[in-house]
Design a protein around this motif. Structure first.
Motif, mmCIF file in Angstrom:
data_model
loop_
_atom_site.group_PDB
_atom_site.id
_atom_site.type_symbol
_atom_site.label_atom_id
_atom_site.label_comp_id
_atom_site.label_asym_id
_atom_site.label_seq_id
_atom_site.Cartn_x
_atom_site.Cartn_y
_atom_site.Cartn_z
ATOM 1 N N ILE A 81 0.863 -1.180 0.000
ATOM 2 C CA ILE A 81 0.000 0.000 0.000
ATOM 3 C C ILE A 81 0.900 1.231 0.000
ATOM 4 N N GLU A 82 0.628 2.160 -0.910
ATOM 5 C CA GLU A 82 1.388 3.407 -0.928
ATOM 6 C C GLU A 82 0.519 4.539 -1.461
ATOM 7 N N ASP A 119 -3.458 -1.877 8.381
ATOM 8 C CA ASP A 119 -2.429 -1.148 7.644
ATOM 9 C C ASP A 119 -3.017 0.020 6.854
ATOM 10 N N ILE A 120 -4.180 -0.197 6.270
ATOM 11 C CA ILE A 120 -4.769 0.825 5.405
ATOM 12 C C ILE A 120 -5.334 1.988 6.218
ATOM 13 N N GLN A 121 -5.725 1.732 7.463
ATOM 14 C CA GLN A 121 -6.277 2.807 8.308
ATOM 15 C C GLN A 121 -5.279 3.936 8.488
ATOM 16 N N GLN A 122 -4.014 3.605 8.680
ATOM 17 C CA GLN A 122 -2.995 4.629 8.904
ATOM 18 C C GLN A 122 -2.885 5.577 7.712
ATOM 19 N N MET A 171 -4.712 10.704 4.394
ATOM 20 C CA MET A 171 -5.268 11.224 3.146
ATOM 21 C C MET A 171 -6.591 11.949 3.351
ATOM 22 N N SER A 172 -7.192 11.825 4.520
ATOM 23 C CA SER A 172 -8.498 12.448 4.746
ATOM 24 C C SER A 172 -8.375 13.970 4.668
ATOM 25 N N THR A 179 -13.643 -0.594 3.224
ATOM 26 C CA THR A 179 -14.102 0.340 2.192
ATOM 27 C C THR A 179 -14.914 1.462 2.814
ATOM 28 N N GLN A 180 -15.801 1.131 3.727
ATOM 29 C CA GLN A 180 -16.606 2.154 4.392
ATOM 30 C C GLN A 180 -15.724 3.119 5.181
ATOM 31 N N HIS A 181 -14.705 2.603 5.837
ATOM 32 C CA HIS A 181 -13.766 3.459 6.584
ATOM 33 C C HIS A 181 -13.074 4.432 5.627
ATOM 34 N N ARG A 182 -12.647 3.921 4.481
ATOM 35 C CA ARG A 182 -11.979 4.786 3.511
ATOM 36 C C ARG A 182 -12.941 5.847 2.980
ATOM 37 N N GLN A 183 -14.192 5.459 2.737
ATOM 38 C CA GLN A 183 -15.188 6.435 2.268
ATOM 39 C C GLN A 183 -15.397 7.537 3.295
#
Length: 139
Positions: A11-12, A37-40, A45-46, A74-78
């Motif tokens: 992930i980058e 990992d993606i949460q960080q 990026m938010s 996905t919902q967290h990223r949204q």
């Protein structure tokens, strides 16, 4: 003996695009690690609209438990600004099944997405979509 073949991923971030490169099966354990990992990066990026380009390599499928976890991810990223996902499926004899899995996840989340067979078209679509949405919301 246990012969589980777990997926691996990278992930980058490149500006307003989160790049994810996945290889192998996506089981529940992999999905949980991925979510952490993606949460960080998601939180970094938010604050503005961004997209995600996911490249899925090989025949690996997503288990039902992992599919549920990926919905949450996905919902967290949204919630943190992600507005679209471009998925690239490469070198897979299971591409039709993989595409259906992604459709279930992203349609359930009511997220703009498109599935591609090459990275260049996926990147162009995603960059154009994020740019249009960003300029629409800032106007």
């Amino acid at each position: 003996m246990k012969h589980a073949i777990q997926g691996c991923y990278i992930i980058e971030q490149q500006e307003n695009i989160m790049l994810v490169d996945v290889q192998g099966a996506f089981d529940e354990e992999t999905a949980e690690r991925y979510h952490e990992d993606i949460q960080q990066l998601t939180e970094k990026m938010s604050g503005s609209a961004w997209g995600s380009l996911v490249t899925f390599r090989g025949n690996g499928l997503i288990t039902p438990d992992a599919e549920s976890q990926l919905r949450e991810t996905t919902q967290h990223r949204q919630q943190n600004g992600m507005i679209a996902i471009a998925v690239v499926i490469l070198n897979s004899s299971n591409a039709d099944i993989q595409q259906m899995q992604f459709q279930r996840i992203y349609q359930d989340c009511e997220l703009q997405f498109h599935v591609f067979t090459d990275s260049e078209n996926a990147s162009n679509w995603l960059n154009d979509f994020v740019e249009q949405e960003s300029s629409f919301h800032s106007a």
